[in-house]
Scaffold this active site. Sequence first.
Site, PDB file in Angstrom:
ATOM      1  N   ARG A 172       0.830  -1.209   0.000  1.00 22.86           N
ATOM      2  CA  ARG A 172       0.000   0.000   0.000  1.00 22.86           C
ATOM      3  C   ARG A 172       0.864   1.260   0.000  1.00 22.86           C
ATOM      4  O   ARG A 172       0.542   2.257  -0.639  1.00 22.86           O
ATOM      5  CB  ARG A 172      -0.957  -0.007   1.215  1.00 22.86           C
ATOM      6  CG  ARG A 172      -1.739   1.272   1.379  1.00 22.86           C
ATOM      7  CD  ARG A 172      -2.980   1.181   2.274  1.00 22.86           C
ATOM      8  NE  ARG A 172      -2.895   0.226   3.349  1.00 22.86           N
ATOM      9  CZ  ARG A 172      -2.186   0.396   4.478  1.00 22.86           C
ATOM     10  NH1 ARG A 172      -1.491   1.491   4.660  1.00 22.86           N
ATOM     11  NH2 ARG A 172      -2.177  -0.540   5.402  1.00 22.86           N
ATOM     12  N   TYR A 224     -19.967  15.744 -13.522  1.00 28.44           N
ATOM     13  CA  TYR A 224     -20.215  14.307 -13.629  1.00 28.44           C
ATOM     14  C   TYR A 224     -21.211  13.856 -12.547  1.00 28.44           C
ATOM     15  O   TYR A 224     -21.063  14.229 -11.379  1.00 28.44           O
ATOM     16  CB  TYR A 224     -18.876  13.572 -13.486  1.00 28.44           C
ATOM     17  CG  TYR A 224     -18.999  12.067 -13.436  1.00 28.44           C
ATOM     18  CD1 TYR A 224     -19.409  11.347 -14.548  1.00 28.44           C
ATOM     19  CD2 TYR A 224     -18.716  11.356 -12.279  1.00 28.44           C
ATOM     20  CE1 TYR A 224     -19.536   9.971 -14.501  1.00 28.44           C
ATOM     21  CE2 TYR A 224     -18.827   9.972 -12.225  1.00 28.44           C
ATOM     22  CZ  TYR A 224     -19.253   9.293 -13.344  1.00 28.44           C
ATOM     23  OH  TYR A 224     -19.378   7.934 -13.283  1.00 28.44           O
ATOM     24  N   ASP A 247     -10.970  18.456 -12.711  1.00 28.13           N
ATOM     25  CA  ASP A 247     -11.225  17.121 -13.256  1.00 28.13           C
ATOM     26  C   ASP A 247     -11.049  17.233 -14.767  1.00 28.13           C
ATOM     27  O   ASP A 247     -11.873  17.812 -15.469  1.00 28.13           O
ATOM     28  CB  ASP A 247     -12.646  16.663 -12.895  1.00 28.13           C
ATOM     29  CG  ASP A 247     -12.951  15.247 -13.404  1.00 28.13           C
ATOM     30  OD1 ASP A 247     -12.286  14.783 -14.356  1.00 28.13           O
ATOM     31  OD2 ASP A 247     -13.873  14.611 -12.856  1.00 28.13           O
ATOM     32  N   LYS A 272     -11.263   6.129 -18.455  1.00 31.22           N
ATOM     33  CA  LYS A 272     -11.722   6.688 -19.722  1.00 31.22           C
ATOM     34  C   LYS A 272     -10.570   6.723 -20.720  1.00 31.22           C
ATOM     35  O   LYS A 272     -10.042   5.676 -21.058  1.00 31.22           O
ATOM     36  CB  LYS A 272     -12.347   8.068 -19.466  1.00 31.22           C
ATOM     37  CG  LYS A 272     -13.304   8.108 -18.259  1.00 31.22           C
ATOM     38  CD  LYS A 272     -14.558   7.256 -18.437  1.00 31.22           C
ATOM     39  CE  LYS A 272     -15.348   7.057 -17.147  1.00 31.22           C
ATOM     40  NZ  LYS A 272     -15.731   8.265 -16.432  1.00 31.22           N
TER      41      LYS A 272
HETATM   42  C1  LIG Z   1     -16.137   8.570 -15.084  1.00 30.07           C
HETATM   43  C2  LIG Z   1     -15.828   9.880 -14.493  1.00 30.07           C
HETATM   44  C3  LIG Z   1     -15.514  10.011 -13.131  1.00 30.07           C
HETATM   45  C4  LIG Z   1     -15.536   8.815 -12.186  1.00 30.07           C
HETATM   46  O1  LIG Z   1     -14.523   7.906 -12.492  1.00 30.07           O
HETATM   47  P1  LIG Z   1     -14.627   6.309 -12.249  1.00 30.07           P
HETATM   48  O2  LIG Z   1     -13.329   5.831 -12.825  1.00 30.07           O
HETATM   49  O3  LIG Z   1     -15.830   5.817 -12.983  1.00 30.07           O
HETATM   50  O4  LIG Z   1     -14.743   6.080 -10.788  1.00 30.07           O
HETATM   51  C5  LIG Z   1     -15.198  11.257 -12.649  1.00 30.07           C
HETATM   52  N1  LIG Z   1     -15.185  12.348 -13.449  1.00 30.07           N
HETATM   53  C6  LIG Z   1     -15.495  12.265 -14.774  1.00 30.07           C
HETATM   54  C7  LIG Z   1     -15.452  13.482 -15.608  1.00 30.07           C
HETATM   55  C8  LIG Z   1     -15.825  11.031 -15.332  1.00 30.07           C
HETATM   56  O5  LIG Z   1     -16.137  10.963 -16.624  1.00 30.07           O
END
Ligand SMILES: *Cc1c(COP(=O)(O)O)cnc(C)c1O
Length: 370
Positions: A50, A102, A172, A197
């Site tokens: 960890r 999101y 983000d 993504k």
């Molecule tokens: C998918 C997404 C998240 C969350 O991420 P996960 O990997 O699904 O936990 C956060 N912000 C944005 C812009 C996203 O598209």
Amino acid sequence: MSNEYKQETSLVQIGNERDEINQAVSTPIYLSTAYRHQEIGQTEGYDYIRSGNPTRDVLERHVALLEKGDQAFACSSGMAAIQLIFAKFKVGSNFIISRDVYGGSYRLFENFKEKYNFSFTYWDEKTDLTSLITADTVAIFIETPTNPLMNVVNLESISQVAKANNLLFIVDSTLFTPYFIRPIESGADIVIHSATKYLGGHNDLLAGLVITKGESLSEEYAFLHNSIGSTLAPFDCYNLIRGMKTLALRMEKHLDNARHVVDYLQSESEVTKVYFPGNTGMVSFEIKDASDVPDFLKSLKLISFAESLGGVESFITYPITQTHMDIPEEVRISYGLTDRLLRISVGIEHADDIIADFEQAFKRLRERVG
Ligand SMILES: *Cc1c(COP(=O)(O)O)cnc(C)c1O
């Protein structure tokens, strides 16, 4: 890999020249949870999985370079990355958040309200940011482009407000990726990605990243990452490294295909509005009649009706029933997220095939109506 190479080069080379024992070109997956010590107080650099792992280290060091940050933290999901960021703040803190955010982040923030007495002030570019700041405000959290309405936010101007008011500036940046946009260069303190993504890129990996700028902030998150344990497993670190090697190629193709799809949608009589921020493969559009959405989605053959984005395969999402289901109807309508909006993650297939799939689906709608 040093900073002197262009991004395409350093992406492809992630992990090469890092295995000093066997000279492996691809990053080895270290599964060992523990590391032997010669004597008390001695370590070869790793102790417990960890706290540090050689596979994760390759990933994190490279991601920090890519985003021009000081340190990166690989997390078990994008949401775990967001949770990690918020673990720093004290009960009663206020946050300014971009309006069109999101759905999963919105859901978590709603939960934080009850648990930690956090408050969230939602902002859009029509409102003066400074006027929203209160004595409790500690950070500004921005998604750019916003999702699913694809508004591009001016990071420099927000950064100036954040600095002038001593607020942390969190971005983000999932939809742009560091290949196109690096928010730390525009003054962000913290960048997050859902690496599920574009960075992973193949619809087969759940992962998140936090990148920090500044020594004390980086130290604080290193402490929290280890203390909370929201770390990414070695197999997944390897998979993410592997995906990122082709990030440059993929993003160029996603962007090029998205431009073709946008041109087509703008000429389609069933489409009333197209949202495209550039620098990504994400495109949203509105169709004339919300009651056509179910038939339209059923008619698509190549494009998958599925709830994610950023992979090589083209996906289409219906935000109000999927990604943004947890946002109350009156809230989403107030900022333009309607039941006529669909969101495409344009993949890297041939653009002609993607467009042909849309064409035949719209044709079926017209035939049915007519
Ligand atoms: C998918 C997404 C998240 C969350 O991420 P996960 O990997 O699904 O936990 C956060 N912000 C944005 C812009 C996203 O598209």
